[in-house]
Design a protein around this motif. Structure first.
Motif, PDB file in Angstrom:
ATOM      1  N   GLU B  84       0.815  -1.198   0.000  1.00 60.83           N
ATOM      2  CA  GLU B  84       0.000   0.000   0.000  1.00 60.83           C
ATOM      3  C   GLU B  84       0.863   1.268   0.000  1.00 60.83           C
ATOM      4  O   GLU B  84       1.730   1.431   0.847  1.00 60.83           O
ATOM      5  CB  GLU B  84      -0.834  -0.027   1.279  1.00 60.83           C
ATOM      6  N   GLY B  85       0.620   2.138  -0.955  1.00 60.78           N
ATOM      7  CA  GLY B  85       1.304   3.432  -0.942  1.00 60.78           C
ATOM      8  C   GLY B  85       2.720   3.401  -1.512  1.00 60.78           C
ATOM      9  O   GLY B  85       3.297   4.434  -1.800  1.00 60.78           O
ATOM     10  N   ALA B  86       3.300   2.201  -1.666  1.00 56.92           N
ATOM     11  CA  ALA B  86       4.669   2.110  -2.186  1.00 56.92           C
ATOM     12  C   ALA B  86       4.607   1.969  -3.703  1.00 56.92           C
ATOM     13  O   ALA B  86       5.021   0.962  -4.264  1.00 56.92           O
ATOM     14  CB  ALA B  86       5.393   0.936  -1.551  1.00 56.92           C
ATOM     15  N   ASN B  87       4.074   3.015  -4.346  1.00 62.51           N
ATOM     16  CA  ASN B  87       3.810   2.861  -5.777  1.00 62.51           C
ATOM     17  C   ASN B  87       4.672   3.757  -6.667  1.00 62.51           C
ATOM     18  O   ASN B  87       4.359   3.999  -7.816  1.00 62.51           O
ATOM     19  CB  ASN B  87       2.317   3.057  -6.072  1.00 62.51           C
ATOM     20  N   LEU B  88       5.777   4.245  -6.109  1.00 62.54           N
ATOM     21  CA  LEU B  88       6.774   4.930  -6.925  1.00 62.54           C
ATOM     22  C   LEU B  88       7.867   3.921  -7.251  1.00 62.54           C
ATOM     23  O   LEU B  88       7.845   2.789  -6.767  1.00 62.54           O
ATOM     24  CB  LEU B  88       7.379   6.117  -6.170  1.00 62.54           C
ATOM     25  N   LEU B  89       8.877   4.333  -8.030  1.00 63.80           N
ATOM     26  CA  LEU B  89       9.912   3.389  -8.431  1.00 63.80           C
ATOM     27  C   LEU B  89      10.609   2.759  -7.225  1.00 63.80           C
ATOM     28  O   LEU B  89      10.891   1.561  -7.211  1.00 63.80           O
ATOM     29  CB  LEU B  89      10.932   4.089  -9.346  1.00 63.80           C
ATOM     30  N   ASN B  90      10.845   3.548  -6.159  1.00 67.95           N
ATOM     31  CA  ASN B  90      11.531   2.954  -5.007  1.00 67.95           C
ATOM     32  C   ASN B  90      10.650   1.937  -4.278  1.00 67.95           C
ATOM     33  O   ASN B  90      11.142   0.985  -3.691  1.00 67.95           O
ATOM     34  CB  ASN B  90      12.071   4.030  -4.046  1.00 67.95           C
ATOM     35  N   GLY B  91       9.347   2.123  -4.365  1.00 64.14           N
ATOM     36  CA  GLY B  91       8.430   1.147  -3.784  1.00 64.14           C
ATOM     37  C   GLY B  91       8.471  -0.162  -4.560  1.00 64.14           C
ATOM     38  O   GLY B  91       8.428  -1.252  -3.980  1.00 64.14           O
ATOM     39  N   ILE B  92       8.566  -0.045  -5.880  1.00 63.82           N
ATOM     40  CA  ILE B  92       8.677  -1.237  -6.740  1.00 63.82           C
ATOM     41  C   ILE B  92       9.996  -1.943  -6.416  1.00 63.82           C
ATOM     42  O   ILE B  92      10.044  -3.175  -6.297  1.00 63.82           O
ATOM     43  CB  ILE B  92       8.655  -0.829  -8.240  1.00 63.82           C
TER      44      ILE B  92
END
Lengths: 265, 433
Positions: B84-92
């Motif tokens: 949840e919420g980790a949807n930028l490149l670093n989250g990927i």
């Protein structure tokens, strides 16, 4: 006496990006709550000159670039002349963000392309390039005291009973410069304003106001809404006294922002 | 070697943040990025068999991703999702790292990543997705995302470079998504909904959650034969004849959630599952019947022995759809609106004036308002001329709203993102993020 006002909303389905229809709702209801008959006239692409001419208050909101291109295309020389006449004749008007820029001389895009404006107001806007941050955030301005909406009989106090402070939210890439800074609508207390540099915000010319304040501007600044209504009524019917409305909730919403920005209203 | 080091760094940070019980789902990505900015590219290259599915759109990402992963798992696949919420490149990156071993090997069949609107381009550059789903595009947090046309333009550019073999699944009822998808080089599949009978066909400008009413080709005003909601529907340009592509709609599938808008999420998931993964409709139906929503998205919670329904409502389109879903279920509902303006909510609350609150004001049995910008929401409701109560303190607001419930009635809470997290914390007694 029965009063009737027609509010002209320029390009409601194109120039309506930042909740700006809230301004229309506020004008409409604050008329209705005082038993003033009000008609909201949508001036869409292809509207007739006569339709514009019949309006007592004008409103135009902000837009995205593609939408604004469609509006530019629709705004013929005739319509420009007519709008200029209305502004000169003192028809109250509120022009927000993109509309404010559009009424100026030109808008220079980040890549240097110059888009001509309607040249109704003497100002221009330049986008300083995409590596410059947009001017975004809550804003408080103090309306310049020469404008008739500031009640000069009352000393300006910190009480919300005076109109002097306006609260809003700005979000713009373009920086606007006025040919005559003394025409600026207000002085920036917190935020950026016209260009983030000269502390001016917006413009006031006759009864037309151009400003970067979204929020939308009128719900949290009901006195400005009443000013537009009052001006329109006075122009049409002679001196009219507006019935007072309860603005307790408005003042609470204003003070939340003022408190956050560490300033009094 | 560097890759292993980056993975190790990421995993260490992940472990530490877990030990500290911190919400740090993007920290491992940050740590690994510090050592190797190409970590996502490398990990996807090391695992060519891992099928990556990207889910983008303003509304419905989490629900659709959860649906996809549950149905795939029920059909024997090993699947993971980003948090949840980790949807930028670093989250990927974080998600890939925590599912790989130190050598970078990922023992899963499929990764489903919901991606932030502004990050779709960079994530496409760094991953070689098996499929991309574009759910919808609406105005949302203009101070954070910018104007919706700018996002559409970014997506259009990103899609032009999509490998031919990528499945592109788009909303064919959305004029802009239809337009930009057709411009991509891939073979496209479109989902949509059948024509609605008795829908509004005009473009009432007082309906303000709409963004694409003009033809993306020639800027002429589109004609809508039928509108499902916002600018989604059956459209046609009177000048250049631009119209909906051929759409797939899986009308026999049941909708385990409230609201027609979830039909779009179901159809998007079903289209990818049938065309891209060979899952049959019967299998999809079986999983749908057991589907429970993601937290905060039509999540049912028992609080003080009362039924509470939490419906994340974060922009005009999603707020309006929440209202419609509630009014479709209850004649005179009890609602609590919670408006915050923190960064994840958007600092600008102007958008509440694009919501249609009149019908709710007329019909609601009780409306309670809370949140950091409760007075602004109060003003919105004041101009709908309904009755409402404001309680600045969220816990007091919840308790007040609960006290208004008649026996057996449900409280519907419509919070913005951070308000949803706060609300859940009070309702469940613990925080999830």
């Amino acid at each position: 006496m029965n009063y009737t006002l027609k509010i002209g909303w320029l390009y409601p389905d194109l120039m309506n990006t930042y909740g700006d229809r809230g301004n229309i709702l506020v004008l409409q209801k604050r008329c209705q709550w005082r038993n003033i008959d009000v008609e909201i006239k949508h001036l869409d692409v292809g509207f007739l000159d006569t339709e514009l001419k019949a309006c007592d208050i004008l409103f135009m909101g902000g837009a995205q670039d593609t939408q604004q291109m469609i509006v530019s295309h629709d705004f013929s020389a005739n319509k420009t002349t007519l709008l200029k006449e209305l502004v000169e004749a003192g028809t109250p008007g509120l022009f927000i963000c993109g509309a404010y820029q559009f009424l100026g001389q030109y808008y220079k895009e980040a890549d240097g392309t110059k888009i001509p404006g309607l040249s109704i107001l003497d100002l221009y806007t330049e986008h300083p390039g995409n590596n410059r941050k947009r001017l975004i955030g809550n804003i408080i301005i103090k309306v310049n005291s020469q404008w008739s909406l500031v009640d000069r009989n009352k000393p300006i106090t910190n009480k919300p009973s005076t109109i002097s402070y306006l609260v809003g939210f700005e979000n713009h890439g373009g920086m606007t410069y006025l040919a005559d800074k003394s025409l600026s609508f207000g002085k920036v207390i917190k935020g950026f304003g016209n260009n983030g540099r000269d502390e001016t915000e917006g413009i006031m010319y006759k009864n037309s106001i151009g400003t970067y304040l979204h929020g939308p501007i009128l719900p949290k600044n009901p006195k400005l809404a009443d000013f537009l209504i009052q001006k329109a009524l006075t122009k049409k019917y002679g001196k009219v006294k507006l019935e007072k409305l309860d603005d307790t909730l408005e003042n609470k919403a204003r003070s939340v922002i003022a408190k956050r920005l560490g300033t009094a209203l | 070697m560097l890759q292993t080091l980056s993975i190790l760094a990421g995993k260490t940070v992940s472990l530490i943040s877990k030990l500290l019980n911190r919400s740090g789902s993007t920290w491992p990505g940050h740590a690994a990025f510090g050592l190797d900015s190409n970590i996502v590219k490398k990990l996807t290259r090391t695992n060519p068999k891992l099928r990556i599915v990207l889910v983008a759109g303003t509304n419905g990402k989490t629900t659709t991703s959860k649906m996809l992963s549950e149905i795939l798992e029920a059909n024997g696949k090993k699947v993971f999702r980003n948090e949840e919420g980790a949807n930028l490149l670093n989250g990927i990156a974080s998600s890939l790292i925590s599912h790989s071993n130190l050598l970078g090997k990922i023992n899963f069949d499929t990764a489903i990543f919901e991606v932030d609107e502004n990050s779709l381009s960079i994530i496409l550059e760094n991953t070689k997705p098996y499929a991309v789903i574009l759910l919808n595009l609406f105005r949302d947090q203009l101070d954070r995302y910018g104007e919706v046309n700018i996002i559409a333009e970014k997506w259009k550019k990103a899609l032009e470079n999509l490998p031919k073999e990528t499945f592109l699944i788009s909303n064919g009822d959305d004029p802009m998504l239809s337009y930009i998808s057709a411009k991509s080089g891939t073979e496209n599949y479109y989902f949509g909904l059948p024509k609605k009978i008795n829908s509004s066909t005009g473009s009432d400008p007082l309906q303000s959650d709409v963004d694409f009413l003009y033809c993306p080709h020639c800027s002429t005003k589109l004609e809508f034969e039928s509108r499902i909601y916002s600018h989604l529907g059956k459209f046609k340009c009177p000048k250049c004849n631009f119209t909906n592509p051929l759409i797939y709609s899986f009308d026999t599938l049941s909708n385990p959630l409230l609201g027609e808008y979830n039909r779009y999420n179901i159809n998007a998931a079903a289209l990818l599952l049938t065309e891209g993964f060979g899952v049959g409709l019967d299998a999809i139906e079986m999983s749908l019947q057991n589907f429970t929503p993601a937290f905060g998205r039509q999540e049912k919670i028992k609080y003080k022995n009362k039924d509470v329904f939490v419906m994340l409502s974060k922009n005009p389109a999603s707020f309006n759809q929440s209202i419609q879903a509630i009014l479709g279920k209850e004649k005179s509902p009890n609602v609590l609106l919670v408006l915050n303006d923190r960064i994840p909510d958007g600092r600008d609350v102007s958008w509440i004036w694009d919501i249609d609150t009149d019908e709710l004001s007329r019909k609601a049995s009780s409306i309670t308002i809370s949140g950091e910008r409760c007075f602004d929401m109060g003003l919105r409701l004041k101009y709908s001329e309904g009755k409402f109560e404001i309680r600045e303190n969220l816990e007091q607001a919840i308790n007040y709203a609960i006290s208004k419930l008649k026996t057996g009635h449900t409280l519907y809470i419509l919070p913005t993102y951070s308000a949803m997290l706060d609300t859940r914390k009070i309702l469940t007694g613990r925080s999830i993020l």
